[in-house]
Design a protein around this motif. Structure first.
Motif, PDB file in Angstrom:
ATOM      1  N   PRO A 210      -1.400  38.769  31.021  1.00 21.87           N
ATOM      2  CA  PRO A 210      -0.079  38.989  30.417  1.00 21.87           C
ATOM      3  C   PRO A 210       0.045  38.423  29.006  1.00 21.87           C
ATOM      4  CG  PRO A 210       0.053  37.372  32.191  1.00 21.87           C
ATOM      5  CD  PRO A 210      -1.311  37.964  32.254  1.00 21.87           C
ATOM      6  N   GLU A 211      -0.712  37.368  28.695  1.00 21.16           N
ATOM      7  CA  GLU A 211      -0.661  36.800  27.345  1.00 21.16           C
ATOM      8  C   GLU A 211      -1.340  37.730  26.341  1.00 21.16           C
ATOM      9  OE1 GLU A 211       0.716  33.946  26.178  1.00 21.16           O
ATOM     10  OE2 GLU A 211       1.620  33.595  28.143  1.00 21.16           O
ATOM     11  N   HIS A 218      -4.921  47.388  23.458  1.00 21.59           N
ATOM     12  CA  HIS A 218      -5.091  47.797  24.843  1.00 21.59           C
ATOM     13  C   HIS A 218      -5.893  46.736  25.590  1.00 21.59           C
ATOM     14  CE1 HIS A 218      -4.463  51.223  27.612  1.00 21.59           C
ATOM     15  NE2 HIS A 218      -5.439  50.637  28.296  1.00 21.59           N
ATOM     16  N   VAL A 219      -5.564  46.566  26.877  1.00 19.33           N
ATOM     17  CA  VAL A 219      -6.279  45.619  27.724  1.00 19.33           C
ATOM     18  C   VAL A 219      -6.812  46.371  28.940  1.00 19.33           C
ATOM     19  CG1 VAL A 219      -6.156  43.517  29.102  1.00 19.33           C
ATOM     20  CG2 VAL A 219      -4.811  43.694  26.999  1.00 19.33           C
ATOM     21  N   LEU A 347      -1.264  31.272  40.626  1.00 20.40           N
ATOM     22  CA  LEU A 347       0.154  31.355  40.273  1.00 20.40           C
ATOM     23  C   LEU A 347       0.269  32.243  39.045  1.00 20.40           C
ATOM     24  CD1 LEU A 347       1.574  27.753  40.808  1.00 20.40           C
ATOM     25  CD2 LEU A 347       1.098  29.572  42.463  1.00 20.40           C
ATOM     26  N   GLU A 348       1.177  33.199  39.112  1.00 17.77           N
ATOM     27  CA  GLU A 348       1.253  34.168  38.018  1.00 17.77           C
ATOM     28  C   GLU A 348       2.528  33.991  37.206  1.00 17.77           C
ATOM     29  OE1 GLU A 348       3.303  36.988  37.732  1.00 17.77           O
ATOM     30  OE2 GLU A 348       4.353  36.871  39.652  1.00 17.77           O
ATOM     31  N   GLU A 353       3.884  42.351  36.350  1.00 18.12           N
ATOM     32  CA  GLU A 353       4.694  43.106  35.380  1.00 18.12           C
ATOM     33  C   GLU A 353       3.821  43.710  34.283  1.00 18.12           C
ATOM     34  OE1 GLU A 353       7.559  40.131  37.210  1.00 18.12           O
ATOM     35  OE2 GLU A 353       5.450  40.206  36.587  1.00 18.12           O
ATOM     36  N   ALA A 354       2.707  43.041  33.967  1.00 19.57           N
ATOM     37  CA  ALA A 354       1.840  43.537  32.893  1.00 19.57           C
ATOM     38  C   ALA A 354       1.314  44.938  33.179  1.00 19.57           C
ATOM     39  CB  ALA A 354       0.673  42.575  32.670  1.00 19.57           C
ATOM     40  N   PHE A 355       1.182  45.292  34.466  1.00 25.36           N
ATOM     41  CA  PHE A 355       0.626  46.595  34.801  1.00 25.36           C
ATOM     42  C   PHE A 355       1.655  47.718  34.664  1.00 25.36           C
ATOM     43  CE2 PHE A 355      -2.262  43.600  36.768  1.00 25.36           C
ATOM     44  CZ  PHE A 355      -3.478  44.085  36.310  1.00 25.36           C
ATOM     45  N   ASN A 356       2.877  47.371  34.319  1.00 28.82           N
ATOM     46  CA  ASN A 356       3.875  48.388  33.979  1.00 28.82           C
ATOM     47  C   ASN A 356       3.820  48.729  32.493  1.00 28.82           C
ATOM     48  OD1 ASN A 356       4.891  48.512  36.625  1.00 28.82           O
ATOM     49  ND2 ASN A 356       6.302  46.804  36.250  1.00 28.82           N
ATOM     50  N   ARG A 357       2.999  48.022  31.730  1.00 26.54           N
ATOM     51  CA  ARG A 357       2.858  48.288  30.298  1.00 26.54           C
ATOM     52  C   ARG A 357       1.899  49.458  30.075  1.00 26.54           C
ATOM     53  NH1 ARG A 357       4.100  43.601  26.947  1.00 26.54           N
ATOM     54  NH2 ARG A 357       2.817  44.629  25.369  1.00 26.54           N
TER      55      ARG A 357
END
Length: 549
Positions: A210-211, A218-219, A347-348, A353-357
């Protein structure tokens, strides 16, 4: 504190045998700092710490990757009044889960506040240590060419230090930048407008993604095994909260010392199957909203023992992931299939949420394995991803990697690597037969990584300190675990592990991430409070299981 006559005995004996130090400590993280203080300031012994890095900090010196953060709450992740009441009183944490810079600053402050640096030699690796049976001391070799002697050798090397870099064909041809999270550069790394591959989705990968996603063009996230990623619910801590915590720190620490996992709470005595589905859901939901390890440690007491109970936790997890991730196909890929808490649950902080990007792509390497790294890409069996940077979040050779990196030789030249060829054999995770006057802080077959680490560290350091005090006061020079005691502990350790669901899951807890590593549970799962009682009983019975001469 050792009396003056005992101190004089040590001084005279050290001179007689030309011993440089009473004790050498390897590593200057949490363990090394507290051990040095006890040796020097409590026992009045001549001690020296050797640290590979250029500063104190241990884990928090090396792990500086984006998003690096503790997964124990800050207020529990610190030294107790056993070290110094002033440390508890003077330091104020700013967040519920401290980030790397704050923990690193804390440990540097502790070293300065307690005047520890003068007995630490930085930028120095302990490369080997051999037991001299004639003179009853260790001969220690250093990376700068020095050879020194010490009666006691104490490893404070940590459980997670030796990086695990996967052998992917073509890495040496890659023209971009690549990093391992455990060997991160000390200067900032900018990922703006770059295409980044993150290989690994354990605790570090979950923090990195997420950072980096907020910077990178792109990641690409290369996932082998989805994990149970629990929300941390991080937030700032107010000054009023810190004042209230400090008022109760002694009670908090006492509770942590007697708990199962080193936190001031334990699961109530109830099965996940003993309540209605509605009540069970409510209990899980409350823990989920609180965040942190409470989901596994403060809900039901049979999740590690009963498969059906554990399945209820997995069902709850899949439901929560589906509430966050909008793509149903991704939900299926991100939902873990193995029993909950049989691997380390990260722990996240915004991972799901990052996979909604739009700029984050998940690649399941079980269905499409990585074939090779090319000069400008990573090629799987199904696609080729052009990348500018690669981040290896692939963990460590845990528990044994760091100590076996030192060429330690005990009686008759036996190396520790040879003795542990089929897996570690210890007594209490503190000592190993055939290696006199060697102590391991949070060694294998002790609770270590299955607990809040500072609590386990202090338990070991306090135990070693009291042991050395008794030895000095009674004229003992050598202590060694007996083979029988070691056999008994290994048998107990394995028996307790077999009662749980943990051994069936591939994880670094069982060494499954390192090719050829003996498969067994490396940390002790019998509970920190129970383990403490065992250690105390050993000491009270005159160090039962040890020979003192």
């Amino acid at each position: 504190m050792i009396t003056t006559p005992a101190t004089q005995w040590h001084q005279a004996d050290r001179h007689q045998h030309s011993i440089d130090y009473d004790a050498v400590v390897v590593g200057a993280g949490f363990s090394g700092l507290y051990m040095l203080y006890c040796l020097r300031d409590k026992l009045n012994l001549k001690a020296r710490v050797y640290e590979k890095g250029s500063d104190v900090g241990g884990t928090w010196y090396w792990n500086r990757y984006p998003g690096a953060r503790c997964d124990s709450e800050s207020i529990y992740y610190c030294f107790s009044d056993h070290f110094s009441e002033a440390l508890l009183e003077e330091w104020n944490w700013t967040e519920r889960y401290a980030a790397q810079p704050e923990i690193y600053s804390y440990l540097r402050w502790v070293a300065d506040r307690m005047d520890l640096r003068r007995d630490i030699q930085f930028n120095t690796t302990v490369t080997g240590a051999s037991w001299d049976d004639d003179n009853q001391h260790w001969i220690v070799t250093l990376s700068d060419g020095q050879v020194i002697t010490a009666r006691f050798l104490i490893t404070a090397v940590g459980c997670l230090h030796v990086a695990n870099l996967p052998r992917i064909p073509g890495l040496e041809t890659f023209e971009g930048r690549w990093f391992h999270t455990g060997q991160w550069p000390h200067e900032p790394v900018d990922f703006s407008r770059r295409r980044v591959a993150v290989i690994g989705t354990g605790a570090t990968g979950v923090q990195v993604v997420p950072e980096v996603a907020t910077q990178a063009a792109h990641v690409y996230v290369f996932q082998r095994t989805p994990n149970h990623d629990i929300p941390a619910r991080n937030r700032p801590l107010t000054s009023d909260e810190m004042r209230e915590i400090k008022r109760h720190y002694k009670e908090i620490w006492q509770r942590m010392r007697t708990s199962g996992f080193g936190f001031p709470y334990d699961a109530p005595p109830r099965s996940a199957l003993s309540v209605s589905p509605e009540e069970r859901e409510q209990i899980y939901e409350q823990a989920w909203q609180k965040g942190g390890f409470r989901l596994g440690l403060d809900t039901f007491n049979d999740l590690l023992f009963d498969r059906e109970s554990n399945r209820t936790a997995n069902d709850f997890f899949r439901k929560k992931i589906a509430e966050i991730v909008s793509n149903p196909e991704l939900v299926d890929k991100l939902a873990p299939k193995y029993p909950f808490f049989t691997k380390r649950p990260p722990l996240e902080h915004g991972y799901y949420e990052a996979f909604n990007r739009d700029n984050v792509t998940l690649i399941d390497v079980r269905s499409e394995p990585i074939e090779a790294i090319t000069p400008r890409s990573i090629r799987t069996t199904a696609r080729e991803c052009e990348v500018d940077d690669i981040i290896f979040a692939t963990g460590f050779d845990a528990m044994t990697g760091a100590i076996l990196a030192i060429d330690i030789r005990g009686r008759n030249g036996l190396t520790l690597r040879e003795k542990w060829a089929d897996g570690p054999r210890t007594y209490l995770g503190l000592a190993t037969s055939g290696f006199p006057n060697l102590f391991m802080i949070t060694g294998p077959q002790s609770p270590s990584v299955l607990s809040n680490m500072p609590v386990s560290i202090e338990l070991h350091v306090d135990w070693i300190t009291e042991c050395l005090q008794l030895m000095s006061a009674n004229g003992f020079q050598v202590i060694e675990a007996t083979p029988e005691a070691e056999d008994g502990w290994v048998q107990h350790h394995n028996q307790v592990a077999s009662m749980t669901l943990i051994p069936e899951t591939d994880s670094w807890w069982v060494g499954a991430n390192i090719s050829g590593k003996p498969r067994q549970l490396y940390p002790y799962i019998g509970g920190l409070g129970n383990y403490r009682k065992i250690c105390e009983e050993v000491a009270q019975k005159g160090y039962e299981g040890f020979v003192l001469t």
